[in-house]
Design an enzyme around this catalytic site. Structure first.
Site, PDB file in Angstrom:
ATOM      1  NE  ARG A  58      -1.136  -2.019   3.355  1.00  0.00           N
ATOM      2  CZ  ARG A  58      -2.159  -2.841   3.117  1.00  0.00           C
ATOM      3  NH1 ARG A  58      -3.361  -2.380   3.066  1.00  0.00           N
ATOM      4  NH2 ARG A  58      -1.951  -4.126   2.967  1.00  0.00           N
ATOM      5  CB  THR A  59       3.754   2.446   1.962  1.00  0.00           C
ATOM      6  OG1 THR A  59       3.091   2.153   3.192  1.00  0.00           O
ATOM      7  CG2 THR A  59       4.499   3.753   2.115  1.00  0.00           C
ATOM      8  CE  LYS A  88      25.802  -6.506  -8.640  1.00  0.00           C
ATOM      9  NZ  LYS A  88      25.780  -5.633  -9.814  1.00  0.00           N
ATOM     10  NE  ARG A 109       7.842   0.527   4.075  1.00  0.00           N
ATOM     11  CZ  ARG A 109       6.577   0.219   4.347  1.00  0.00           C
ATOM     12  NH1 ARG A 109       6.152  -1.020   4.230  1.00  0.00           N
ATOM     13  NH2 ARG A 109       5.732   1.153   4.734  1.00  0.00           N
ATOM     14  CG  HIS A 137       5.582   4.640   8.169  1.00  0.00           C
ATOM     15  ND1 HIS A 137       5.626   5.389   7.003  1.00  0.00           N
ATOM     16  CD2 HIS A 137       4.881   3.515   7.870  1.00  0.00           C
ATOM     17  CE1 HIS A 137       4.971   4.738   6.058  1.00  0.00           C
ATOM     18  NE2 HIS A 137       4.519   3.606   6.554  1.00  0.00           N
TER      19      HIS A 137
HETATM   20  C1  NCD Z   1       2.591  -0.046   8.385  1.00  0.00           C
HETATM   21  C2  NCD Z   1       4.086  -0.142   8.227  1.00  0.00           C
HETATM   22  O1  NCD Z   1       4.570  -0.574   7.205  1.00  0.00           O
HETATM   23  O2  NCD Z   1       4.749   0.261   9.167  1.00  0.00           O
HETATM   24  N1  NCD Z   1       1.911  -0.167   7.204  1.00  0.00           N
HETATM   25  C3  NCD Z   1       1.816   0.900   6.364  1.00  0.00           C
HETATM   26  O3  NCD Z   1       2.775   1.572   6.038  1.00  0.00           O
HETATM   27  N2  NCD Z   1       0.595   1.214   5.954  1.00  0.00           N
HETATM   28  C4  NCD Z   1       2.045  -0.873   9.445  1.00  0.00           C
HETATM   29  C5  NCD Z   1       2.394  -2.317   9.546  1.00  0.00           C
HETATM   30  O4  NCD Z   1       3.149  -2.880   8.749  1.00  0.00           O
HETATM   31  O5  NCD Z   1       1.855  -2.914  10.463  1.00  0.00           O
END
Ligand code: NCD
Length: 312
Positions: A58-59, A88, A109, A137
Site C-alpha cells: 500500500r505505501t 553486492k 523504505r 514512518h
Molecule cells: C505499516 C508499516 O509498514 O509500518 N503499514 C503501512 O505503512 N501502511 C504498518 C504495519 O506494517 O503494520
C-alpha cells in the site's frame, strides 16, 4: 515553507513543526478538490524513484499513485535488499548518489533508520522515508493526523487509545512524536506486556508534554476516547515474545463500539490481521479506509511541496 531544494529530507516527524503540518493538510485539501488537469501539471517532467528494501504494497502504490496523479513519472526497485547492488555490498550513501542522478526525489523504505539518517545527507535530491525498520514512518503519521483533523476538526486536547505493538510499530512512534507537538494530548497505551513503547521514546514524549498512561484492559483503553489507533502485532520482528493466541485479547469487535462516543474514530495504518473485526467496518466511526484515501492526498501534498512549488 522550508521544504524546497536540496537540503530537505523527510526522515522523521521531528522535522515537521505545527505550521508545516497545517500547510501540508491545507495543500492536501487543495489537491483533493483542485481541477484534475491543473493537478496533473504539478510534477510534469519530474521523476521520483521508489526504493523498497522491506515489503510494502500500500505505501509503495500510494506514493506511486501520488506521483502519477501529479503528472510525474516513477522509476522503482521493489525488493531492493535482494535485487539491487546492496546485495553486492554497495553503501546506501552510494545508492543515493547514483539514484539522485536519475530522479528528482527518492522515496525509500529501509530496514535501518540510523543508516538512512546517516546516508541521506549524501543525496543530491530529497529523500522521503517511507518506513524505516522499527524506527519511524513519518508520512504515515502525517496522514494519520490529517485523518484525525478531517474527521474531528482538531488536533488539540485529544484523548487517544493507542493499541497493539508499540515497541516495533514505527507508525506509532511517528504518530506520538507528531501529536506531542499539539497541546493537551492524552494517550492510553494498551499492549501485550513485552511490546510497550521503547523507554527512551516514552521519556522523550513525556518531556514534550504528551500525557501517557498504561492501561490493562481493552475496555479501559477505549471508553470515552476521541480516537482509537489500533495496530497489528509485528510478528515478523518478534522473537516469540507474544503468543499469537494471546494477541486476540487486543482485538476490537462490534461489542466494544458501545464504549465509544459518537464522534470517536477508529484508525489503523493497515494491514490488519484480525485486530479489528470486519463487522466494525460498517460503523461510521471506522475511519481506516478513509485514512487510506487521505494518505494518497497527503503524499501528493508532501511531494508537491518538495518539488511542485508554491500553490496558487
Ligand atoms: C505499516 C508499516 O509498514 O509500518 N503499514 C503501512 O505503512 N501502511 C504498518 C504495519 O506494517 O503494520
Amino acid at each position: 515553507m522550508t521544504m524546497r531544494g536540496r537540503g530537505f529530507h523527510a526522515l522523521t516527524v521531528n522535522q515537521f513543526d505545527v505550521p508545516l503540518v497545517r500547510e501540508l493538510m491545507e495543500r492536501a485539501e487543495w489537491l483533493r478538490t483542485a481541477d484534475r488537469e491543473e493537478v496533473r501539471t504539478r510534477l510534469q517532467g519530474r521523476i521520483v524513484a521508489t526504493l523498497f528494501y522491506e515489503p510494502s504494497t500500500r505505501t509503495r502504490l500510494s506514493f506511486e499513485s501520488a506521483v502519477l496523479r501529479l503528472g510525474g513519472s516513477v522509476v522503482g526497485a521493489e525488493n531492493a535488499r535482494e535485487s539491487s547492488s546492496s546485495k553486492k555490498g554497495e553503501t546506501l550513501e552510494d545508492v543515493f548518489r547514483v539514484v539522485g542522478c536519475y530522479a528528482d526525489a527518492i522515496v525509500i523504505r529501509h530496514h535501518d533508520q540510523e543508516e538512512l539518517d546517516r546516508a541521506a545527507p549524501f543525496s543530491p535530491v530529497p529523500i522521503v522515508n517511507a518506513g524505516a525498520g522499527s524506527g519511524e514512518h513519518p508520512t504515515q503519521a502525517l496522514l494519520d493526523v490529517y485523518t484525525i483533523w478531517r474527521e474531528l476538526g482538531r488536533l488539540e486536547h485529544l484523548t487517544l487509545a493507542v493499541m497493539g505493538d508499540l515497541k516495533y510499530g514505527r507508525t506509532v512512534h511517528s504518530l506520538l512524536r507528531l501529536l506531542a507537538k499539539f497541546p493537551g494530548v492524552r494517550v492510553r497505551l494498551f499492549h501485550p506486556a513485552p511490546l510497550g513503547l521503547p523507554g527512551d521514546l516514552a521519556r522523550e514524549l513525556e518531556a514534550s508534554g504528551l500525557r501517557l498512561e498504561r492501561v490493562e484492559r481493552l475496555e479501559d483503553a477505549i471508553r470515552g476516547v476521541d480516537v482509537v489507533y489500533q495496530t497489528r502485532i509485528q510478528f515478523e520482528r518478534l522473537a516469540g515474545e507474544v503468543d499469537p493466541q494471546a494477541a486476540r485479547l487486543y482485538a476490537i469487535t462490534a461489542s466494544h463500539l458501545v464504549l465509544l462516543p459518537d464522534h470517536a474514530r477508529i484508525l489503523h495504518p493497515l494491514p490488519r490481521v484480525g485486530e479489528i473485526a470486519p463487522e466494525v467496518d460498517d460503523d461510521v466511526r471506522a475511519a481506516y479506509f478513509r485514512q487510506v484515501e487521505n494518505g494518497l492526498y497527503m503524499r501528493m501534498a508532501l511531494l508537491d511541496a518538495m518539488l511542485g512549488g508554491e500553490r496558487p
